[in-house]
Design a protein around this motif. Sequence first.
Motif, mmCIF file in Angstrom:
data_model
loop_
_atom_site.group_PDB
_atom_site.id
_atom_site.type_symbol
_atom_site.label_atom_id
_atom_site.label_comp_id
_atom_site.label_asym_id
_atom_site.label_seq_id
_atom_site.Cartn_x
_atom_site.Cartn_y
_atom_site.Cartn_z
ATOM 1 N N GLY A 61 0.825 -1.205 0.000
ATOM 2 C CA GLY A 61 0.000 0.000 0.000
ATOM 3 C C GLY A 61 0.855 1.248 0.000
ATOM 4 N N PRO A 62 0.208 2.390 0.037
ATOM 5 C CA PRO A 62 0.965 3.645 0.013
ATOM 6 C C PRO A 62 1.717 3.838 1.322
ATOM 7 C CG PRO A 62 -1.349 4.083 0.378
ATOM 8 C CD PRO A 62 -1.225 2.603 0.105
ATOM 9 N N PHE A 63 2.865 4.474 1.253
ATOM 10 C CA PHE A 63 3.686 4.706 2.444
ATOM 11 C C PHE A 63 3.084 5.800 3.315
ATOM 12 C CE2 PHE A 63 7.270 7.032 4.459
ATOM 13 C CZ PHE A 63 7.614 6.061 5.376
ATOM 14 N N THR A 64 2.526 6.829 2.688
ATOM 15 C CA THR A 64 2.002 7.950 3.455
ATOM 16 C C THR A 64 0.517 7.770 3.730
ATOM 17 O OG1 THR A 64 1.510 9.179 1.439
ATOM 18 C CG2 THR A 64 3.642 9.582 2.461
ATOM 19 N N GLU A 65 0.087 8.300 4.828
ATOM 20 C CA GLU A 65 -1.338 8.358 5.152
ATOM 21 C C GLU A 65 -1.805 9.733 4.705
ATOM 22 O OE1 GLU A 65 -3.425 6.086 6.491
ATOM 23 O OE2 GLU A 65 -1.818 4.609 6.420
ATOM 24 N N ALA A 66 -2.445 9.793 3.575
ATOM 25 C CA ALA A 66 -2.873 11.075 3.027
ATOM 26 C C ALA A 66 -4.336 11.000 2.644
ATOM 27 C CB ALA A 66 -2.026 11.425 1.802
ATOM 28 N N LYS A 67 -4.987 12.134 2.679
ATOM 29 C CA LYS A 67 -6.399 12.200 2.283
ATOM 30 C C LYS A 67 -6.528 11.972 0.781
ATOM 31 C CE LYS A 67 -8.425 13.831 6.138
ATOM 32 N NZ LYS A 67 -9.071 12.880 6.948
ATOM 33 N N GLU A 68 -5.557 12.484 0.006
ATOM 34 C CA GLU A 68 -5.609 12.333 -1.450
ATOM 35 C C GLU A 68 -4.427 11.494 -1.928
ATOM 36 O OE1 GLU A 68 -7.979 16.076 -3.271
ATOM 37 O OE2 GLU A 68 -5.813 16.270 -3.183
ATOM 38 N N GLN A 69 -4.688 10.703 -2.949
ATOM 39 C CA GLN A 69 -3.662 9.875 -3.568
ATOM 40 C C GLN A 69 -3.635 10.174 -5.057
ATOM 41 O OE1 GLN A 69 -1.686 7.794 -1.852
ATOM 42 N NE2 GLN A 69 -2.735 8.071 0.088
ATOM 43 N N ILE A 70 -2.510 9.911 -5.702
ATOM 44 C CA ILE A 70 -2.392 10.105 -7.151
ATOM 45 C C ILE A 70 -3.118 8.965 -7.852
ATOM 46 C CG2 ILE A 70 -0.825 10.275 -9.110
ATOM 47 C CD1 ILE A 70 1.275 11.358 -7.123
ATOM 48 N N GLY A 71 -4.052 9.317 -8.734
ATOM 49 C CA GLY A 71 -4.826 8.315 -9.456
ATOM 50 C C GLY A 71 -4.435 8.213 -10.915
ATOM 51 N N GLY A 72 -3.679 9.184 -11.405
ATOM 52 C CA GLY A 72 -3.251 9.174 -12.793
ATOM 53 C C GLY A 72 -2.345 10.356 -13.054
ATOM 54 N N PHE A 73 -1.823 10.404 -14.272
ATOM 55 C CA PHE A 73 -0.914 11.494 -14.624
ATOM 56 C C PHE A 73 -0.987 11.756 -16.119
ATOM 57 C CE2 PHE A 73 1.329 7.640 -15.395
ATOM 58 C CZ PHE A 73 2.148 7.886 -16.493
ATOM 59 N N VAL A 74 -0.625 12.966 -16.495
ATOM 60 C CA VAL A 74 -0.547 13.362 -17.900
ATOM 61 C C VAL A 74 0.684 14.245 -18.050
ATOM 62 C CG1 VAL A 74 -1.692 14.584 -19.792
ATOM 63 C CG2 VAL A 74 -3.064 13.375 -18.117
ATOM 64 N N ILE A 75 1.419 14.071 -19.124
ATOM 65 C CA ILE A 75 2.527 14.959 -19.453
ATOM 66 C C ILE A 75 2.072 15.811 -20.624
ATOM 67 C CG2 ILE A 75 4.903 15.129 -20.276
ATOM 68 C CD1 ILE A 75 5.364 12.353 -18.940
ATOM 69 N N LEU A 76 2.086 17.129 -20.424
ATOM 70 C CA LEU A 76 1.678 18.067 -21.471
ATOM 71 C C LEU A 76 2.863 18.904 -21.913
ATOM 72 C CD1 LEU A 76 -1.695 19.552 -20.141
ATOM 73 C CD2 LEU A 76 -1.365 17.651 -21.725
ATOM 74 N N ASP A 77 2.873 19.249 -23.177
ATOM 75 C CA ASP A 77 3.865 20.147 -23.743
ATOM 76 C C ASP A 77 3.191 21.505 -23.882
ATOM 77 O OD1 ASP A 77 6.248 20.975 -24.790
ATOM 78 O OD2 ASP A 77 5.950 20.057 -26.754
ATOM 79 N N CYS A 78 3.605 22.483 -23.088
ATOM 80 C CA CYS A 78 2.953 23.792 -23.053
ATOM 81 C C CYS A 78 3.983 24.910 -23.215
ATOM 82 C CB CYS A 78 2.222 23.987 -21.735
ATOM 83 S SG CYS A 78 0.903 22.796 -21.453
ATOM 84 N N ALA A 79 3.503 26.051 -23.653
ATOM 85 C CA ALA A 79 4.379 27.206 -23.830
ATOM 86 C C ALA A 79 4.911 27.712 -22.492
ATOM 87 C CB ALA A 79 3.632 28.321 -24.554
ATOM 88 N N ASP A 80 4.057 27.665 -21.461
ATOM 89 C CA ASP A 80 4.449 28.183 -20.151
ATOM 90 C C ASP A 80 3.495 27.648 -19.084
ATOM 91 O OD1 ASP A 80 2.097 29.727 -20.441
ATOM 92 O OD2 ASP A 80 3.228 31.437 -21.207
ATOM 93 N N LEU A 81 3.769 28.036 -17.839
ATOM 94 C CA LEU A 81 2.949 27.562 -16.726
ATOM 95 C C LEU A 81 1.506 28.018 -16.866
ATOM 96 C CD1 LEU A 81 2.647 26.144 -13.995
ATOM 97 C CD2 LEU A 81 3.403 28.269 -12.908
ATOM 98 N N ASP A 82 1.286 29.221 -17.340
ATOM 99 C CA ASP A 82 -0.082 29.714 -17.496
ATOM 100 C C ASP A 82 -0.906 28.807 -18.401
ATOM 101 O OD1 ASP A 82 0.304 31.885 -15.816
ATOM 102 O OD2 ASP A 82 0.824 33.246 -17.453
ATOM 103 N N GLU A 83 -0.317 28.374 -19.513
ATOM 104 C CA GLU A 83 -1.038 27.470 -20.406
ATOM 105 C C GLU A 83 -1.287 26.126 -19.734
ATOM 106 O OE1 GLU A 83 -0.943 25.616 -24.921
ATOM 107 O OE2 GLU A 83 0.976 26.182 -24.004
ATOM 108 N N ALA A 84 -0.291 25.608 -19.021
ATOM 109 C CA ALA A 84 -0.444 24.325 -18.336
ATOM 110 C C ALA A 84 -1.564 24.396 -17.300
ATOM 111 C CB ALA A 84 0.869 23.912 -17.672
ATOM 112 N N LEU A 85 -1.641 25.495 -16.567
ATOM 113 C CA LEU A 85 -2.694 25.657 -15.564
ATOM 114 C C LEU A 85 -4.064 25.777 -16.213
ATOM 115 C CD1 LEU A 85 -0.902 28.118 -13.128
ATOM 116 C CD2 LEU A 85 -1.287 25.653 -12.804
ATOM 117 N N GLU A 86 -4.141 26.508 -17.327
ATOM 118 C CA GLU A 86 -5.409 26.646 -18.043
ATOM 119 C C GLU A 86 -5.918 25.291 -18.517
ATOM 120 O OE1 GLU A 86 -7.014 28.000 -22.386
ATOM 121 O OE2 GLU A 86 -5.215 28.996 -21.638
ATOM 122 N N LEU A 87 -5.027 24.482 -19.094
ATOM 123 C CA LEU A 87 -5.428 23.170 -19.600
ATOM 124 C C LEU A 87 -5.782 22.222 -18.457
ATOM 125 C CD1 LEU A 87 -2.841 22.771 -22.506
ATOM 126 C CD2 LEU A 87 -5.209 23.583 -22.621
ATOM 127 N N ALA A 88 -5.033 22.279 -17.365
ATOM 128 C CA ALA A 88 -5.327 21.423 -16.212
ATOM 129 C C ALA A 88 -6.685 21.765 -15.611
ATOM 130 C CB ALA A 88 -4.229 21.566 -15.165
#
Length: 111
Positions: A61-88
């Motif tokens: 199981g997970p090592f940490t006791e956390a309320k939220e766990q990672i359920g998936g991931f995506v790698i995006l190619d974006c111009a900058d952080l603003d674009e990445a945040l908008e898409l997320a």
Amino acid sequence: MQYLLMICGDETAEEHANDGCGGWSEDMERRGKVRGGGGLRPPSEATTIRVRGGEVLLTDGPFTEAKEQIGGFVILDCADLDEALELAARHPAATYGSIEVRPMLGPEDFA
């Protein structure tokens, strides 16, 4: 620049596991933004590994006791952080969980 979107949720997020992304993934692929990604099995199926003093330690199981766990991931190619945040922010998981957005290191960062 590439950004990692870590899609997180608490135990109630598991009920959304088969919802799909409501066209978000297809839109990102059509726009040439997706560089990789995938969903993860539940944290209860995880194994955590640590090496301490040359000894391999395994924990079910997970090592940490956390309320939220990672359920998936995506790698995006974006111009900058603003674009990445908008898409997320458009990802359906942002409405029932959270999405951590992180810039990824590139080969130049290790030179």
